[in-house]
Design a protein around this motif. Structure first.
Motif, PDB file in Angstrom:
ATOM      1  N   UNK A 481       0.842  -1.202   0.000  1.00  0.00           N
ATOM      2  CA  UNK A 481       0.000   0.000   0.000  1.00  0.00           C
ATOM      3  C   UNK A 481       0.877   1.252   0.000  1.00  0.00           C
ATOM      4  N   UNK A 482       1.861   1.279   0.890  1.00  0.00           N
ATOM      5  CA  UNK A 482       2.746   2.441   0.979  1.00  0.00           C
ATOM      6  C   UNK A 482       3.450   2.700  -0.342  1.00  0.00           C
TER       7      UNK A 482
ATOM      8  N   UNK B  65      -1.759  17.365  16.406  1.00  0.00           N
ATOM      9  CA  UNK B  65      -1.656  18.385  15.348  1.00  0.00           C
ATOM     10  C   UNK B  65      -0.200  18.794  15.126  1.00  0.00           C
ATOM     11  N   UNK B  66       0.615  18.709  16.179  1.00  0.00           N
ATOM     12  CA  UNK B  66       2.034  19.055  16.036  1.00  0.00           C
ATOM     13  C   UNK B  66       2.828  17.937  15.364  1.00  0.00           C
ATOM     14  N   UNK B  67       2.565  16.682  15.763  1.00  0.00           N
ATOM     15  CA  UNK B  67       3.455  15.590  15.383  1.00  0.00           C
ATOM     16  C   UNK B  67       2.876  14.630  14.340  1.00  0.00           C
ATOM     17  N   UNK B  68       1.564  14.671  14.124  1.00  0.00           N
ATOM     18  CA  UNK B  68       0.957  13.700  13.233  1.00  0.00           C
ATOM     19  C   UNK B  68       1.129  14.080  11.773  1.00  0.00           C
ATOM     20  N   UNK B  69       1.069  13.066  10.889  1.00  0.00           N
ATOM     21  CA  UNK B  69       1.251  13.385   9.469  1.00  0.00           C
ATOM     22  C   UNK B  69      -0.061  13.376   8.697  1.00  0.00           C
ATOM     23  N   UNK B  70      -1.135  12.870   9.303  1.00  0.00           N
ATOM     24  CA  UNK B  70      -2.401  12.884   8.574  1.00  0.00           C
ATOM     25  C   UNK B  70      -3.027  14.276   8.718  1.00  0.00           C
ATOM     26  N   UNK B 288      -6.136   6.823   8.370  1.00  0.00           N
ATOM     27  CA  UNK B 288      -5.302   7.912   7.861  1.00  0.00           C
ATOM     28  C   UNK B 288      -4.925   7.706   6.405  1.00  0.00           C
ATOM     29  N   UNK B 289      -4.545   6.465   6.080  1.00  0.00           N
ATOM     30  CA  UNK B 289      -4.131   6.200   4.703  1.00  0.00           C
ATOM     31  C   UNK B 289      -5.288   6.340   3.734  1.00  0.00           C
ATOM     32  N   UNK B 290      -6.460   5.845   4.158  1.00  0.00           N
ATOM     33  CA  UNK B 290      -7.617   5.925   3.270  1.00  0.00           C
ATOM     34  C   UNK B 290      -7.946   7.379   2.960  1.00  0.00           C
ATOM     35  N   UNK B 291      -7.962   8.220   4.000  1.00  0.00           N
ATOM     36  CA  UNK B 291      -8.330   9.615   3.784  1.00  0.00           C
ATOM     37  C   UNK B 291      -7.246  10.368   3.013  1.00  0.00           C
ATOM     38  N   UNK B 292      -5.979  10.103   3.339  1.00  0.00           N
ATOM     39  CA  UNK B 292      -4.889  10.801   2.660  1.00  0.00           C
ATOM     40  C   UNK B 292      -4.923  10.500   1.168  1.00  0.00           C
ATOM     41  N   UNK B 293      -5.210   9.228   0.848  1.00  0.00           N
ATOM     42  CA  UNK B 293      -5.178   8.839  -0.556  1.00  0.00           C
ATOM     43  C   UNK B 293      -6.216   9.594  -1.365  1.00  0.00           C
ATOM     44  N   UNK B 294      -7.349   9.923  -0.746  1.00  0.00           N
ATOM     45  CA  UNK B 294      -8.404  10.614  -1.496  1.00  0.00           C
ATOM     46  C   UNK B 294      -7.921  11.955  -2.008  1.00  0.00           C
ATOM     47  N   UNK B 298       0.189  11.841   1.510  1.00  0.00           N
ATOM     48  CA  UNK B 298       0.855  10.672   2.058  1.00  0.00           C
ATOM     49  C   UNK B 298       0.904  10.789   3.568  1.00  0.00           C
ATOM     50  N   UNK B 299       0.790   9.667   4.256  1.00  0.00           N
ATOM     51  CA  UNK B 299       1.137   9.717   5.666  1.00  0.00           C
ATOM     52  C   UNK B 299       2.350   8.827   5.859  1.00  0.00           C
ATOM     53  N   UNK B 300       3.151   9.135   6.867  1.00  0.00           N
ATOM     54  CA  UNK B 300       4.366   8.370   7.135  1.00  0.00           C
ATOM     55  C   UNK B 300       4.089   7.503   8.367  1.00  0.00           C
TER      56      UNK B 300
END
Lengths: 590, 590
Positions: A481-482, B65-70, B288-294, B298-300
């Motif tokens: 996926x990634x 909000x500071x550290x997350x990637x989504x 997170x991945x599902x929403x980012x992809x839309x 990218x999320x790490x």
């Protein structure tokens, strides 16, 4: 059900004649001579009375001859399993107590039942959990612990501890009380055995003895050490001077014993019994396979489980201890010419005679002699160069090996093997969780595709072809996926992604869901997902899945088909809808 | 070290303007309204006071909000993690005691530390241990347990038990004491929420409300149920008639709390914290991945671990409970137009205001209302058709799923997930321990080789070519030994075995030793071992090994090269020595 499969004796007994009988009898005599001191020594290592080792080398051998598939494996107490027995049973009761003996019987019974059940259920594959580096590290560490645990008998002092650090500390604390005659016997036997191992065969050869008898005599060196030191102790009355001796051993055939059925005890011994079963099986099956191969014979690992399992059950009902196929004695049996498992049954007869007649003679056998025998035997198990060899070949395998060695020596045998297995599983998952994959492009003018980073190839900014070089399963599903989503995020002009699956041997349910998620996410991002070169069996299973129904793109037979269709399509139509959505996407992803 | 990688806020804050601000604010208002009843409800599910849920939805959101990637993940208490919290903490202390609260804080801190360490050490791959079927089964079973655990609040009776069987038994025993007004409220809210979920959006659409506001209003149905039932209870004095209410909740901002550092407690909670961390991470990262992809973002995953870890640490110091990214609220956040993690920070503001100002209003909120909210929320997690779907695709995946469901329901959440992970690992090892392999022959007149059982191909009784379709590692090393030695035992005339390795991506140390053993055993049996088509990276590592030094045969570039060399050689010389040894071998193996 084929009785020959479950009773391998039916395969060889009908054709048994005079010639194999002679060879088997000769091998049995030699193995018996070797097995007497070993049995006594390993019983002592397990913290059990010496006769236990003899008992464990009688009925279990006969039972293995009925159910085992190896023609030449010699079953009985072995060093590593005896150490594990001592560690497990020592947590239940103090050495010498009736509870200690009882727990050893229960351990043999549980291990026997586990092995038999695994064999009947054909679960031999569970032994695969133990990787070679973990076994090798475990055996090396066990060898060092065993050798250290016997030092006290050579020195004639008290010391205890189930792992190396505790043992050495305990030994160091009692060095002041060393018993001189014991030390003389211990060091004498050690020196004799080490010299015999190295120089006896060549010396005998030079004296004109043929190769095989010379080797056999070398293997019989321990019995000579036993005879000489016993006589010396008796003759010089050394036992009165502080030399610990075996003492009176009851003469007679193995007693009938009934292992206890206390559920609390069974629960406490469960993990130990499982580990002993698996370690014993792995050791035994490796020896069996090596010897069988020399004569182009086969052993059946699942039937071996039944053979070893029933032997252990037999041991538990005849006053024995956990047994398995031993390396050294099996090689001796093989080299001495054993042809069928009858040799094992004859060995059992020999040990039975020894238990009946010889036990009065070993009352004066010094424990230091047995300890020296054990030390020399187990030091050959210690393989330190294997660490370097493994390190040079694979860092992750070496890490598992080192962890096994260090934890076994510092925390005990059960923790060592558990950590080793856990770590090698985790490292395997880590390795396969990042499968090799490559974006490929077309070798100009051909139908071949190669890694874009290594070759000069044609690519297309609207089309990305990803070749995955590993079966897709839960450990790498998320990585896929990634990888795919990164491809899509990196290349804003992308309209098509093709997964080239020629190396994908399996797609499990996790990978299937990941592919469905990838398909849906790419659809949201206006990228079409295609598959290419899906193998027949993999495609068969995919047919009725949501992935195939909802796949935005196509399944191409070859990568080249995909290239032709998608590369040409863009040239012809310029994909107006995709370009529009791409500009939207570019806006949204800064 | 790139600060933007570890502080993703630096990526979006500098370009933050009026337009995203407006969108984020709107999303925050909607999520706040949704999150207030959810936070109260999940705190109750975890056995904690309702305000704990509010506290856990304030500072942790700002930290994420500071550290997350989504960009759009909404963090806070979620159903499954709350259930796992109740199960873990319930073993330490009774609900309502200060020790219970303290243990929940320790659990959040441990889970936060574990997640952060895993993120810094880039151990996100450990989440791969959880296969999709195991997660899906676990969430289904958890949903059923949670729904059952809330039934008592809907009925107004006492019942307890951490797994389904115990719960239902306890419920059945207390059916006589059902409280009628409670039941009326509970069933009323249940019916209202179920109807709203199904018909509210279409009805609103028909009344002319645009699609998005209609959906948002539907998501806000729970707050309406909360308001109406609270008013009704207060107005009709139902709490005096046995309707359990939330009662007085202290108004104010989250307190500063210090989790305890008792090593015994930490050890007791270790496994639970690890499982909560991994389950929470897996749930969060999938959303997170599902929403980012839309939005082609990218999320790490490793930075996500740090984001979730620091959020949990924050929760433990501000009177909260374990948190993670929730599915429903993140989707609402995304649909409401949130563009950056600032939306999460604004939501935290909203919940903070609620904690300061609204708590007096919820004193009369019936617990039955919260229970009904939970039941409707978790029933959407229950995916029974997934069992059938998985069964149709793969029996072994379905077995792991069913085991997870049954053990979770019958024995509790920790056992369920442990058994599921163990079983899927064992099944994976079993699958790869018997890799697909095929004896291949030459397609006449070509350089291609195909499975002899499926195609009409040329073979040679002195030469066997085995193609192995899987990387060789410890789980299948022994199977390879079996397969090759069986080949040698089956075909007495055999002089050469070629392993065709085009699909072998890895040879680990165990497989290397197995190949060395195979080579030695085949040598004893006078069969030569050759390799063909070994991949470049695999060959590089083999160069300096004993295998390469001692290989009896050669390493061929292609299978065809091997065929040509070995097939022709026999034709030319008839291999006299090999034939001799073969006849000996035939004699030895009856």
């Amino acid at each position: 059900m084929n009785p020959k499969r479950y009773l391998p004796i039916l395969q060889w007994l009908p054709g048994y004649g005079r010639e194999p009988l002679t060879r088997d009898l000769l091998a049995a005599v030699i193995v018996t001579i070797m097995l007497i001191p070993q049995s006594l020594a390993y019983a002592m290592l397990a913290g059990l009375p010496p006769e236990t080792g003899l008992y464990a080398s009688i009925v279990p051998l006969v039972v293995y001859a009925l159910f085992g598939t190896s023609r030449t494996l010699a079953v009985g107490p072995v060093a590593v399993v005896s150490l594990m027995t001592a560690a497990a049973v020592g947590q239940i009761a103090p050495q010498g107590s009736p509870e200690y003996l009882g727990a050893a019987l229960v351990l043999a019974l549980m291990s026997g039942l586990m092995l038999t059940v695994m064999g009947v259920a054909r679960l031999g594959f569970l032994a695969n959990f133990l990787s070679h580096p973990v076994i090798s590290g475990f055996i090396t560490a066990s060898g060092l612990i065993i050798a250290a645990s016997q030092l006290k008998h050579v020195l004639g002092v008290e010391a205890s501890g189930h792992h190396l650090v505790a043992l050495l500390a305990s030994l160091a604390g009692s060095l002041a009380e060393v018993n001189a005659p014991t030390l003389a016997i211990g060091l004498g036997v050690l020196a004799f055995l080490l010299i015999a191992r190295r120089w006896l065969t060549p010396t005998l050869r030079r004296l004109g003895v043929p190769a095989r008898p010379a080797e056999m005599l070398t293997k019989a060196a321990p019995i000579l050490a036993v005879a000489v030191t016993t006589l010396a102790t008796w003759g010089m009355g050394l036992d009165a001077n502080g030399v610990a001796v075996v003492g009176s051993v009851p003469a007679g055939l193995p007693p009938l014993t009934l292992p206890g059925f206390d559920s609390g005890l069974w629960r406490q011994l469960f993990v130990a019994a499982l580990l002993i079963s698996i370690v014993g099986f792995v050791e035994s099956v490796s020896v069996g396979q090596t010897l069988a191969a020399k004569r182009r014979q086969r052993i059946d690992p699942n039937q071996e489980l039944i053979g070893l399992g029933t032997s252990n059950i037999a041991a538990s009902f005849t006053g024995g201890m956990p047994v398995t196929g031993g390396f050294a004695r099996s090689v001796v049996n093989f080299d001495a010419g054993a042809e069928t498992p009858a040799a094992g049954a004859f060995t059992a007869l020999g040990i039975g005679l020894a238990a009946l007649l010889l036990t009065p003679l070993i009352a004066y056998l010094p424990i230091a002699t047995l300890a020296a025998t054990i030390i020399v035997a187990v030091l050959s198990l210690v393989d330190l160069p294997a660490i370097k060899r493994t390190w040079d070949y694979s860092r992750s395998d070496a890490a598992a090996m080192l962890a096994t060695i260090l934890v076994t020596m510092g925390h005990g045998v059960e923790s060592g093997i558990t950590v080793g297995v856990g770590l090698s599983l985790a490292l395997h998952l880590y390795r396969t969780s990042r499968p090799h994959s490559a974006v490929v492009g077309r070798v100009p003018g051909t139908e071949h595709f190669r890694n874009v980073q290594r070759h000069e190839v044609e690519t297309d900014e609207h089309l990305s072809i990803l070749r995955v070089d590993e079966g897709l399963y839960f450990a790498n599903a998320r990585y896929l996926e990634d990888t795919v989503m990164e491809l899509a995020a990196r290349q804003p002009g992308l309209a098509h992604i093709v997964l080239a699956c020629q190396a994908v041997n399996v797609i499990d349910a996790s990978a299937l869901e990941s592919l469905e998620a990838i398909n849906a996410r790419l659809k949201d991002a206006d990228v079409t997902l295609h598959l290419a070169e899906v193998k027949g069996p993999v495609m068969d299973r995919l047919h009725n899945t949501a992935l195939c129904r909802e796949l935005t793109g196509q399944v191409f037979l070859s990568t080249f088909d995909a290239w032709r269709a998608l590369h040409d399509e863009r040239d012809a139509t310029q994909l107006p809808s995709a370009s529009t959505s791409r500009s939207t996407a570019r806006q949204a992803a800064p």
